[in-house]
Write a protein that holds these residues in place. Structure first.
Motif, PDB file in Angstrom:
ATOM      1  N   GLY A  79      46.009  41.185  38.435  1.00 17.48           N
ATOM      2  CA  GLY A  79      46.299  40.802  37.062  1.00 17.48           C
ATOM      3  C   GLY A  79      46.485  39.317  36.890  1.00 17.48           C
ATOM      4  O   GLY A  79      46.234  38.536  37.813  1.00 17.48           O
ATOM      5  N   VAL A  80      46.899  38.960  35.702  1.00 14.14           N
ATOM      6  CA  VAL A  80      47.132  37.560  35.358  1.00 14.14           C
ATOM      7  C   VAL A  80      48.584  37.390  34.924  1.00 14.14           C
ATOM      8  O   VAL A  80      49.119  38.204  34.161  1.00 14.14           O
ATOM      9  CB  VAL A  80      46.169  37.069  34.260  1.00 14.14           C
ATOM     10  CG1 VAL A  80      44.742  37.024  34.790  1.00 14.14           C
ATOM     11  CG2 VAL A  80      46.227  37.927  33.020  1.00 14.14           C
ATOM     12  N   TRP A 123      43.969  25.551  41.777  1.00 11.14           N
ATOM     13  CA  TRP A 123      44.647  26.784  42.154  1.00 11.14           C
ATOM     14  C   TRP A 123      45.402  26.563  43.453  1.00 11.14           C
ATOM     15  O   TRP A 123      44.923  25.843  44.326  1.00 11.14           O
ATOM     16  CB  TRP A 123      43.633  27.905  42.372  1.00 11.14           C
ATOM     17  CG  TRP A 123      42.925  28.339  41.135  1.00 11.14           C
ATOM     18  CD1 TRP A 123      41.736  27.856  40.656  1.00 11.14           C
ATOM     19  CD2 TRP A 123      43.356  29.322  40.203  1.00 11.14           C
ATOM     20  NE1 TRP A 123      41.399  28.490  39.488  1.00 11.14           N
ATOM     21  CE2 TRP A 123      42.376  29.409  39.194  1.00 11.14           C
ATOM     22  CE3 TRP A 123      44.463  30.163  40.136  1.00 11.14           C
ATOM     23  CZ2 TRP A 123      42.483  30.283  38.124  1.00 11.14           C
ATOM     24  CZ3 TRP A 123      44.559  31.039  39.073  1.00 11.14           C
ATOM     25  CH2 TRP A 123      43.585  31.092  38.084  1.00 11.14           C
ATOM     26  N   ILE A 141      43.347  34.670  27.895  1.00 12.08           N
ATOM     27  CA  ILE A 141      43.144  34.426  29.322  1.00 12.08           C
ATOM     28  C   ILE A 141      42.338  35.610  29.846  1.00 12.08           C
ATOM     29  O   ILE A 141      42.536  36.739  29.409  1.00 12.08           O
ATOM     30  CB  ILE A 141      44.492  34.251  30.070  1.00 12.08           C
ATOM     31  CG1 ILE A 141      44.267  33.798  31.493  1.00 12.08           C
ATOM     32  CG2 ILE A 141      45.342  35.484  29.985  1.00 12.08           C
ATOM     33  CD1 ILE A 141      45.553  33.345  32.185  1.00 12.08           C
ATOM     34  N   SER A 142      41.391  35.338  30.742  1.00 13.04           N
ATOM     35  CA  SER A 142      40.546  36.422  31.223  1.00 13.04           C
ATOM     36  C   SER A 142      40.265  36.272  32.709  1.00 13.04           C
ATOM     37  O   SER A 142      40.400  35.190  33.278  1.00 13.04           O
ATOM     38  CB  SER A 142      39.229  36.462  30.436  1.00 13.04           C
ATOM     39  OG  SER A 142      38.520  35.253  30.617  1.00 13.04           O
ATOM     40  N   ALA A 143      39.870  37.388  33.319  1.00 16.35           N
ATOM     41  CA  ALA A 143      39.549  37.403  34.748  1.00 16.35           C
ATOM     42  C   ALA A 143      38.553  38.520  35.006  1.00 16.35           C
ATOM     43  O   ALA A 143      38.625  39.581  34.387  1.00 16.35           O
ATOM     44  CB  ALA A 143      40.808  37.620  35.578  1.00 16.35           C
ATOM     45  N   ARG A 182      40.471  40.942  29.702  1.00 20.90           N
ATOM     46  CA  ARG A 182      40.784  39.889  28.727  1.00 20.90           C
ATOM     47  C   ARG A 182      42.151  40.198  28.149  1.00 20.90           C
ATOM     48  O   ARG A 182      42.440  41.342  27.773  1.00 20.90           O
ATOM     49  CB  ARG A 182      39.738  39.865  27.624  1.00 20.90           C
ATOM     50  CG  ARG A 182      40.056  38.887  26.510  1.00 20.90           C
ATOM     51  CD  ARG A 182      39.022  38.983  25.420  1.00 20.90           C
ATOM     52  NE  ARG A 182      39.539  38.403  24.199  1.00 20.90           N
ATOM     53  CZ  ARG A 182      38.863  37.564  23.440  1.00 20.90           C
ATOM     54  NH1 ARG A 182      37.637  37.228  23.752  1.00 20.90           N
ATOM     55  NH2 ARG A 182      39.412  37.076  22.344  1.00 20.90           N
ATOM     56  N   VAL A 220      53.443  39.825  33.853  1.00 18.69           N
ATOM     57  CA  VAL A 220      52.051  39.954  34.279  1.00 18.69           C
ATOM     58  C   VAL A 220      51.343  41.038  33.471  1.00 18.69           C
ATOM     59  O   VAL A 220      51.923  42.080  33.165  1.00 18.69           O
ATOM     60  CB  VAL A 220      51.973  40.264  35.793  1.00 18.69           C
ATOM     61  CG1 VAL A 220      52.679  41.560  36.136  1.00 18.69           C
ATOM     62  CG2 VAL A 220      50.543  40.300  36.295  1.00 18.69           C
ATOM     63  N   GLN A 276      48.329  43.508  33.963  1.00 19.57           N
ATOM     64  CA  GLN A 276      47.629  43.927  35.176  1.00 19.57           C
ATOM     65  C   GLN A 276      46.679  45.088  34.952  1.00 19.57           C
ATOM     66  O   GLN A 276      46.828  45.878  34.034  1.00 19.57           O
ATOM     67  CB  GLN A 276      48.604  44.245  36.292  1.00 19.57           C
ATOM     68  CG  GLN A 276      49.350  45.535  36.155  1.00 19.57           C
ATOM     69  CD  GLN A 276      50.295  45.772  37.327  1.00 19.57           C
ATOM     70  OE1 GLN A 276      50.753  44.853  37.971  1.00 19.57           O
ATOM     71  NE2 GLN A 276      50.573  47.023  37.591  1.00 19.57           N
ATOM     72  N   ASN A 324      47.848  28.479  38.708  1.00 16.50           N
ATOM     73  CA  ASN A 324      46.865  27.546  38.191  1.00 16.50           C
ATOM     74  C   ASN A 324      47.570  26.337  37.618  1.00 16.50           C
ATOM     75  O   ASN A 324      48.698  26.432  37.128  1.00 16.50           O
ATOM     76  CB  ASN A 324      46.053  28.279  37.108  1.00 16.50           C
ATOM     77  CG  ASN A 324      44.926  27.470  36.575  1.00 16.50           C
ATOM     78  OD1 ASN A 324      45.146  26.532  35.836  1.00 16.50           O
ATOM     79  ND2 ASN A 324      43.715  27.846  36.936  1.00 16.50           N
ATOM     80  N   LEU A 339      51.277  35.863  32.776  1.00 16.63           N
ATOM     81  CA  LEU A 339      51.337  35.260  31.450  1.00 16.63           C
ATOM     82  C   LEU A 339      52.422  34.200  31.363  1.00 16.63           C
ATOM     83  O   LEU A 339      52.302  33.246  30.603  1.00 16.63           O
ATOM     84  CB  LEU A 339      51.585  36.351  30.402  1.00 16.63           C
ATOM     85  CG  LEU A 339      50.584  37.511  30.431  1.00 16.63           C
ATOM     86  CD1 LEU A 339      50.988  38.567  29.420  1.00 16.63           C
ATOM     87  CD2 LEU A 339      49.175  37.003  30.182  1.00 16.63           C
TER      88      LEU A 339
END
Length: 158
Positions: free
Chosen positions: A69-70, A5, A52-54, A130, A83, A85, A43, A72
């Motif tokens: 958020g993540v 990261w 993808i999850s967090a 997720r 994103v 979120q 990443n 994409l």
């Protein structure tokens, strides 16, 4: 391959096991406007669809400006990114940010869809986000509940 990261924007702490801590906050600017602190952490793994999850915990009081958020997809040439979120005006949503010449008139953000209200989020509670992506379809699950299914106007690159 080892997962790495790196913070691209903002101040974050990244632990050896991959936990990322961002303290948030805000700054006053000229003219009385408020600028909210933000961070962008990337990443080393490529994401071209799938899941993808967090786990996300808001440690400060949650406001309508609180989001996490993540990403994409991030366009490497113009810094545009899409994103998924948690928080903001929606409980869960998908947005694309355009910067510089790629930005349309008005806001640099385009909302593709969302559900719920962000004000329902609680401080000091961990949420399991997720995101399942297949082409242009983005399904978001929060704590095991399918809360949003969004179709983007374009497929995400692989």
């Amino acid at each position: 391959m080892a997962e790495n990261w790196i913070p691209i924007i903002g101040a974050v702490d990244i632990s050896e096991n991959g936990d990322i801590a961002f303290k948030g906050g805000q700054q006053d600017s000229t003219g009385g406007a408020v600028n909210y602190n933000f961070a962008l952490v990337m990443n080393s793994l490529l994401f071209g669809g799938g899941t993808i999850s967090a786990d996300i915990t808001f440690l400060s009081p949650v406001t309508s400006e609180s989001t996490a958020g993540v990403i994409l997809y991030r366009h490497p040439e113009n810094d545009a990114f899409t994103v998924a979120q948690l928080g903001g005006p929606d409980l869960c949503s998908v947005w694309t940010f355009f910067s510089g010449a790629a930005q349309a008139k008005g806001s640099p953000w385009i909302r593709h869809g969302g559900s719920g209200q962000g004000i329902t989020l609680k401080t000091d509670r961990t949420y399991a986000l997720r995101v399942d992506v297949a082409g242009s379809n983005v399904a978001m699950t929060l704590d095991g509940v399918n809360v949003s299914n969004i179709t983007l106007p374009y497929p995400l690159p692989r």
